[in-house]
Design an enzyme around this catalytic site. Structure first.
Site, mmCIF file in Angstrom:
data_model
loop_
_atom_site.group_PDB
_atom_site.id
_atom_site.type_symbol
_atom_site.label_atom_id
_atom_site.label_comp_id
_atom_site.label_asym_id
_atom_site.label_seq_id
_atom_site.Cartn_x
_atom_site.Cartn_y
_atom_site.Cartn_z
ATOM 1 N N ARG A 37 0.818 -1.214 0.000
ATOM 2 C CA ARG A 37 0.000 0.000 0.000
ATOM 3 C C ARG A 37 0.853 1.266 0.000
ATOM 4 O O ARG A 37 0.434 2.297 -0.523
ATOM 5 C CB ARG A 37 -0.953 -0.012 1.202
ATOM 6 C CG ARG A 37 -2.098 -0.968 0.956
ATOM 7 C CD ARG A 37 -3.073 -1.017 2.096
ATOM 8 N NE ARG A 37 -4.310 -1.628 1.648
ATOM 9 C CZ ARG A 37 -5.259 -2.051 2.451
ATOM 10 N NH1 ARG A 37 -5.127 -1.933 3.753
ATOM 11 N NH2 ARG A 37 -6.354 -2.584 1.977
ATOM 12 N N LYS A 201 -19.410 -16.482 2.740
ATOM 13 C CA LYS A 201 -20.853 -16.313 2.886
ATOM 14 C C LYS A 201 -21.576 -15.833 1.633
ATOM 15 O O LYS A 201 -21.115 -14.901 0.975
ATOM 16 C CB LYS A 201 -21.116 -15.292 3.993
ATOM 17 C CG LYS A 201 -20.730 -15.784 5.358
ATOM 18 C CD LYS A 201 -21.075 -14.733 6.367
ATOM 19 C CE LYS A 201 -20.942 -15.270 7.777
ATOM 20 N NZ LYS A 201 -21.170 -14.197 8.754
ATOM 21 N N GLY A 354 -8.724 -7.755 -0.458
ATOM 22 C CA GLY A 354 -8.985 -8.630 0.683
ATOM 23 C C GLY A 354 -8.392 -10.011 0.495
ATOM 24 O O GLY A 354 -7.250 -10.162 0.067
ATOM 25 N N GLY A 377 -13.266 -4.263 0.839
ATOM 26 C CA GLY A 377 -14.654 -3.807 0.949
ATOM 27 C C GLY A 377 -15.025 -2.862 -0.183
ATOM 28 O O GLY A 377 -16.121 -2.938 -0.739
HETATM 29 P P1 AMP Z 1 -14.902 -13.786 2.445
HETATM 30 O O1 AMP Z 1 -14.363 -12.797 3.422
HETATM 31 O O2 AMP Z 1 -16.392 -13.961 2.513
HETATM 32 O O3 AMP Z 1 -14.393 -13.558 1.030
HETATM 33 O O4 AMP Z 1 -14.335 -15.198 2.909
HETATM 34 C C1 AMP Z 1 -12.981 -15.530 2.896
HETATM 35 C C2 AMP Z 1 -12.755 -16.662 3.846
HETATM 36 O O5 AMP Z 1 -13.587 -17.736 3.483
HETATM 37 C C3 AMP Z 1 -11.350 -17.185 3.869
HETATM 38 O O6 AMP Z 1 -10.807 -16.985 5.134
HETATM 39 C C4 AMP Z 1 -11.507 -18.677 3.584
HETATM 40 O O7 AMP Z 1 -10.727 -19.489 4.414
HETATM 41 C C5 AMP Z 1 -12.959 -18.907 3.901
HETATM 42 N N1 AMP Z 1 -13.512 -20.073 3.185
HETATM 43 C C6 AMP Z 1 -13.571 -20.250 1.867
HETATM 44 N N2 AMP Z 1 -14.124 -21.447 1.589
HETATM 45 C C7 AMP Z 1 -14.419 -22.028 2.761
HETATM 46 C C8 AMP Z 1 -15.025 -23.259 3.134
HETATM 47 N N3 AMP Z 1 -15.409 -24.146 2.225
HETATM 48 N N4 AMP Z 1 -15.191 -23.506 4.448
HETATM 49 C C9 AMP Z 1 -14.793 -22.611 5.373
HETATM 50 N N5 AMP Z 1 -14.224 -21.435 5.081
HETATM 51 C C10 AMP Z 1 -14.036 -21.144 3.793
#
Ligand code: AMP
Length: 397
Positions: A37, A201, A354, A377
């Site tokens: 950054r 999610k 991210g 974000g």
């Molecule tokens: P996000 O912030 O929603 O983009 O999520 C990223 C996080 O999702 C990372 O820390 C990954 O380890 C986690 N992740 C991705 N796939 C899985 C999964 N199948 N089970 C649990 N965590 C996951």
């Protein structure tokens, strides 16, 4: 193209220029562990120095929650920036950010000098976009430059409030580059246009899915969010990440994609584990056939083949969110295969910030991508089609 004035549209000779940067870097024992950054901020700073501006930098760092926290001081950033720029970046160590040190330092500035203010989030008003702190920041400068894409999705004093009290507010090169890359990819893509969405999610990616379904030719879903889609189709997902409340939504998205003629790709197999650990026992099973005590932590080999084939002929790819729990090497294969596939194709490849940016960099494919966003974000909200307050606040062209 971004319709906002930039540092190329103004004359800063002899003027005091407040630049909002994104110096929110990871620190360990006072040492900066990733300086991407800082490097990304250099083009704007160098331009303002060479144009003879008096350059006053500001940024937040971490979450001091409105009070001075010595471990979140920007002092190490001033030191490292001095080295990167090859000239002194004087640090104004005021706990109230705009205090006697900052005022005296600004007063004493010569053209081309650079100073850095203390962490803007030492002030509680910062994240509330309060008037008092906005005015104090504005009192230091004649011109305001926003180059902090990472906070562009927030309306805070140091990126939005301050613009109410300064006549000239423009964007810097980094901000311009981010918006141009993301904007062109989403609104004017060379086709086929493929989006890859992963991460934990569905609920945090709803608006992105909806916005992208109107724009892409193919939408690939992986990561933890895929199990909600699997459940929605009647599959068994065991202990995998699941948002029951979003099953109807997932089913609806599958239908919508069909109606819009968008190819929606979902995993066909998955790597399951008997524990959320790199030492877990693992198996590969077809999607939707996960035993009760097991959880899916990565896409399987058939899915990897399906997904890497789907991006082969793409001309634009946007990727946000890992394909599995990639932080554990045992479950990084899916994410790594996608990163490699993107590195190998002749296409514009844009990585949302991210976790996806961290994954691509960590796996060594960073310099093979067209653009890796510096804002997690912010890039997500951009992909949702939202106007970012930090961008909106700059003067129109
Ligand atoms: P996000 O912030 O929603 O983009 O999520 C990223 C996080 O999702 C990372 O820390 C990954 O380890 C986690 N992740 C991705 N796939 C899985 C999964 N199948 N089970 C649990 N965590 C996951």
């Amino acid at each position: 193209m971004l319709n906002k004035k930039s540092v190329d549209d103004i004359n800063v000779k002899g003027k005091r220029v407040l630049v909002r940067c994104d110096f929110n870097v990871p620190l360990q024992d006072g040492k900066i562990t990733d300086e991407n950054r800082l490097v990304a901020a250099l083009p704007t700073i160098k331009k303002l120095i060479s144009d003879g501006g008096k350059v006053i930098l500001c940024s937040h760092l971490g979450k001091p929650k409105g009070e001075p926290k010595p471990e979140l001081s920007l002092a190490p950033v001033a030191k490292r920036l001095s080295e990167l720029l090859g000239q002194e970046v004087k640090f104004a160590a005021d706990p109230e950010v705009v205090g006697p040190n900052a005022k005296a330092a600004v007063e004493a500035m010569q053209d081309g000098d650079v100073i850095l203010l203390e962490n803007t989030r030492y002030r509680a008003e910062e994240t509330k976009n309060g008037d008092e702190f906005s005015k104090e920041l504005a009192s230091l400068c004649d011109v305001f430059v926003n180059d902090a894409f990472g906070t562009a999705h927030r309306a805070h004093c140091s990126n939005v409030g301050v613009t109410k009290y300064v006549d000239t507010a423009v964007v810097g090169y980094l901000m311009q580059k981010e918006i141009d890359f993301l904007g062109n990819a989403v609104n004017n893509p060379e086709r086929p246009f493929v989006a890859i969405l992963g991460g934990a999610k569905v609920s945090s990616k709803i608006s992105v899915i909806e916005n992208l379904l109107d724009k892409v030719d193919t939408l690939i879903i992986g990561g933890g969010m895929a199990y909600t889609f699997s459940k929605a189709q009647g599959g068994s997902v065991g202990k995998s990440l699941l948002e029951e409340d979003f099953c109807d939504y997932a089913a609806n998205m599958i239908k919508k994609a069909e109606e819009k003629g968008v190819k929606l790709l979902l995993p066909v197999d998955t790597v399951i584990a008997d524990d959320f650990s790199n030492d877990a026992n693992t198996k590969i099973v077809p999607e939707g056939q996960i035993p009760d005590d097991w959880e899916g932590l990565d896409i399987g080999p058939e899915t990897i083949k399906l997904y890497t084939d789907a991006v082969k002929d793409a001309k634009t790819v946007v990727w946000n969110g890992p394909m599995g729990a990639f932080e554990m090497p045992k479950f990084a294969a899916g994410t790594e295969a996608m990163a490699k596939a993107l590195a190998d194709i002749d296409a514009v490849t844009i990585i949302g910030g991210g976790d996806s940016a961290a994954a691509v960099n960590q796996l060594g494919y960073g310099d093979k991508m067209t653009h890796i966003s510096t804002g997690g974000g912010a890039s997500l909200e951009f992909l949702e089609g939202k106007e970012l307050p930090g961008v909106a606040a700059a003067n129109d062209k």
